[in-house]
Design an enzyme around this catalytic site. Structure first.
Site, PDB file in Angstrom:
ATOM      1  N   SER A  11     -50.798 -23.139  54.700  1.00 35.58           N
ATOM      2  CA  SER A  11     -51.369 -21.967  55.357  1.00 35.58           C
ATOM      3  C   SER A  11     -50.512 -20.713  55.246  1.00 35.58           C
ATOM      4  CB  SER A  11     -51.621 -22.267  56.843  1.00 35.58           C
ATOM      5  OG  SER A  11     -50.412 -22.624  57.493  1.00 35.58           O
ATOM      6  N   SER A  12     -49.252 -20.867  54.889  1.00 37.12           N
ATOM      7  CA  SER A  12     -48.393 -19.689  54.762  1.00 37.12           C
ATOM      8  C   SER A  12     -47.191 -20.013  53.885  1.00 37.12           C
ATOM      9  CB  SER A  12     -47.908 -19.204  56.140  1.00 37.12           C
ATOM     10  OG  SER A  12     -47.032 -20.155  56.724  1.00 37.12           O
ATOM     11  N   GLY A  13     -46.533 -18.956  53.447  1.00 39.22           N
ATOM     12  CA  GLY A  13     -45.289 -19.092  52.707  1.00 39.22           C
ATOM     13  C   GLY A  13     -44.283 -18.113  53.256  1.00 39.22           C
ATOM     14  N   ARG A  14     -42.997 -18.407  53.031  1.00 38.94           N
ATOM     15  CA  ARG A  14     -41.976 -17.464  53.491  1.00 38.94           C
ATOM     16  C   ARG A  14     -40.725 -17.610  52.651  1.00 38.94           C
ATOM     17  NH1 ARG A  14     -40.831 -20.793  58.137  1.00 38.94           N
ATOM     18  NH2 ARG A  14     -40.319 -22.865  57.378  1.00 38.94           N
ATOM     19  N   HIS A 233     -40.655 -31.202  47.015  1.00 41.92           N
ATOM     20  CA  HIS A 233     -41.704 -31.665  47.912  1.00 41.92           C
ATOM     21  C   HIS A 233     -41.298 -31.253  49.319  1.00 41.92           C
ATOM     22  CE1 HIS A 233     -44.202 -35.357  49.477  1.00 41.92           C
ATOM     23  NE2 HIS A 233     -44.572 -34.212  50.018  1.00 41.92           N
ATOM     24  N   ASP A 234     -42.137 -30.505  50.007  1.00 43.29           N
ATOM     25  CA  ASP A 234     -41.724 -29.941  51.292  1.00 43.29           C
ATOM     26  C   ASP A 234     -41.351 -31.012  52.314  1.00 43.29           C
ATOM     27  OD1 ASP A 234     -44.348 -30.785  51.715  1.00 43.29           O
ATOM     28  OD2 ASP A 234     -45.111 -28.811  52.257  1.00 43.29           O
ATOM     29  N   THR A 256     -49.298 -29.400  59.180  1.00 46.68           N
ATOM     30  CA  THR A 256     -50.673 -29.668  58.774  1.00 46.68           C
ATOM     31  C   THR A 256     -50.893 -31.169  58.629  1.00 46.68           C
ATOM     32  OG1 THR A 256     -50.809 -27.544  57.637  1.00 46.68           O
ATOM     33  CG2 THR A 256     -52.410 -29.221  57.010  1.00 46.68           C
ATOM     34  N   ASN A 293     -48.575 -41.260  56.003  1.00 48.53           N
ATOM     35  CA  ASN A 293     -49.295 -39.999  56.165  1.00 48.53           C
ATOM     36  C   ASN A 293     -50.285 -40.118  57.319  1.00 48.53           C
ATOM     37  OD1 ASN A 293     -48.213 -39.180  53.529  1.00 48.53           O
ATOM     38  ND2 ASN A 293     -49.848 -37.669  53.565  1.00 48.53           N
ATOM     39  N   GLN A 301     -55.762 -27.087  63.815  1.00 47.58           N
ATOM     40  CA  GLN A 301     -55.886 -25.846  63.051  1.00 47.58           C
ATOM     41  C   GLN A 301     -57.349 -25.541  62.745  1.00 47.58           C
ATOM     42  OE1 GLN A 301     -53.407 -26.741  59.683  1.00 47.58           O
ATOM     43  NE2 GLN A 301     -51.497 -26.408  60.787  1.00 47.58           N
TER      44      GLN A 301
END
Length: 485
Positions: A11-14, A233-234, A256, A293, A301
């Protein structure tokens, strides 16, 4: 030294600037941007150009703030990929793992190779959106034209440096790496119609990828930047940012998706792990993330989105706290909740089908989700202990979900163990951790985790004895058909 973590989620990046100051990590957010997939001609696509442009925007901001040089690492979500043809041309837009194209793909692949054989080879859990199934249904002509198959963070690194690699923590999520050979499995490559030569050589976290290309420096005002291969991989980065000590802790990367598991020195690809659908994702520094998972905060969300964000996530949690606990439960990992057109309608339909009260208000909907997630977490802690033989005494909740006090306390109550919430920036910290070690500012992960513990606030939740988990567990298993997915 100054280091930059490029952390891109669903949903976002930074871009986060990190440096060691007086033995602690100082974090500064340099740039934040929205991300998300959108449907184009019936296909859910990521805008990879938007992501890359914002990386450059963030680096320009960094240079304007006075940072002339730094290292940089990139992490993103897993399983999605990019096919690159001659002269580095991208052959297609990047399809989201939530697209419906893989709805029947797993069944088709398992007719070619039995599930038990795939698990024995790879140790990776069966999810319909794994790269194995995405590549199986990928356009055959595009696969034929592809000189390189790159995971999303590898592709972004390629755009920055011109260097192609296959980073191992993300590559393992494809369900195509063989645990014994440590290479892409030949039989599975044949199934998807690719050759090993279409993947670049493997790279491990800590390796230098290269400098930002001269062409980009000519077009943009960028700092002198060495791009370092991190745990791309986050989830791999997030687990590196978990401040666990000893051998009696588990992690819950809560965003998420919820990823619940333990960091192990060796994989567990037993029949029992296969039956439980646990995964053995490769981690940094020779570790494995043995995890499950769980659908995660995607559900809340989507509920917020379906109400046009009239309620913040904090407000939804506040409203949920006033509702009756465990009155209504849903099986959070049912595929019907993966990407429904309307999450609220899907939850209500499930409650109708199982003769439960139909939640209508925002508070009741949020309560259903938080209660159900907490029950699933507790069930999976039980299963994790059984599969690993470890006694779990501490659960480290990291990521955005660490901010949800009600859910954290519910999790402590149902699991009966100590819950430690934080850091919320675990992914960025784990990304930076590899850069600190690569630069020689920290010796190893034990040292950097101690630094993280000293650098960020961590809230501990003690379990209470007021919740009868056996009754709640029985109810959850009844409404979910008695199957723990």
């Amino acid at each position: 030294m100054k280091h930059v973590a490029v952390d891109v989620g669903a949903s976002s990046g930074r871009l986060l600037l990190g440096e060691l100051v007086d033995g602690k990590i100082a974090l500064t957010e340099v740039h934040r941007f929205k991300n998300g997939f959108s449907q184009v001609d019936g296909v859910d696509l990521w805008d990879i150009d938007h992501i890359f442009t914002n990386i450059l925007v963030g680096l320009e901001k960094l240079k304007q703030s006075g940072v002339a040089s730094c290292t940089l690492g990139i992490d993103t979500w897993a399983v999605d990929y990019c096919l690159v043809g001659p002269v580095g041309k991208r052959l297609h837009e990047v399809v989201s793992y939530r697209d419906v194209r893989t709805d029947q793909a797993m069944d088709a692949v398992l007719k070619r190779v039995p599930a038990a054989d795939i698990y024995e080879k790879t140790g990776i859990q069966f999810l319909q959106f794994n790269s194995l199934y995405q590549l199986f249904v990928e356009d055959a002509e595009l696969k034929r034209q592809a000189e390189s198959v790159m995971m999303v963070p590898d592709y972004l690194g390629y755009l920055l440096t011109g260097q192609r690699v296959t980073e191992v923590t993300n590559a393992s999520s494809t369900q195509m790496l063989n645990l014994c050979t440590r290479e892409f499995d030949g039989e599975l490559l044949d199934v998807v119609g690719l050759a090993a030569g279409q993947f670049a050589s493997f790279a491990k976290p800590g390796q230098l990828l290269g400098k930002i290309s001269r062409d980009l420096h000519e077009k943009y005002d960028l700092p002198d930047c060495d791009v370092v291969v991190v745990a791309t991989h986050d989830t791999a980065s997030a687990v590196l940012g978990a401040p666990g000590v000893g051998d009696d802790w588990a992690f819950l990367s809560s965003g998420t998706w919820s990823l619940l598991g333990a960091e192990l020195p060796n994989p567990i690809n037993t029949r029992e792990a296969f039956a439980a659908n646990y995964t053995n994702e490769w981690g940094a520094y020779g570790t494995f993330r043995f995890l499950k998972n769980i659908m995660g905060l995607w559900l809340i969300q989507e509920v917020a989105r379906m109400q046009d964000y009239a309620y913040s996530y904090a407000k939804l949690a506040e409203l949920a706290a006033h509702e009756e606990p465990f009155a209504v439960l849903i099986p959070v990992d049912d595929n019907r909740f993966l990407n429904p057109e309307n999450m609220i309608a899907e939850i209500q339909a499930y409650c109708t089908e199982t003769n439960q009260e139909i939640p209508q208000s925002p508070g009741k909907l949020a309560r259903v989700i938080y209660d159900s997630l907490a029950v699933q977490y507790a069930l999976q802690i039980e299963q994790l202990q059984a599969l690993t033989g470890k006694m779990i005494r501490h659960l480290h909740i990291i990521g955005g979900g660490a901010n949800i006090a009600m859910l954290n306390q519910l999790t402590a109550d149902l699991t009966g163990i100590m819950v430690h919430a934080g850091p919320t920036e675990a992914t960025g910290l784990g990304n930076l951790a590899v850069q600190f070690i690569a630069s020689g500012e920290a010796r190893n992960m034990t040292e950097i985790r101690e630094i993280i513990r000293q650098s960020v606030p961590i809230t501990t939740y003690k379990p209470s004895n007021s919740t009868n988990f056996s009754i709640i567990k029985a109810k959850y298993q009844t409404i979910s058909g008695g199957v723990l997915k």
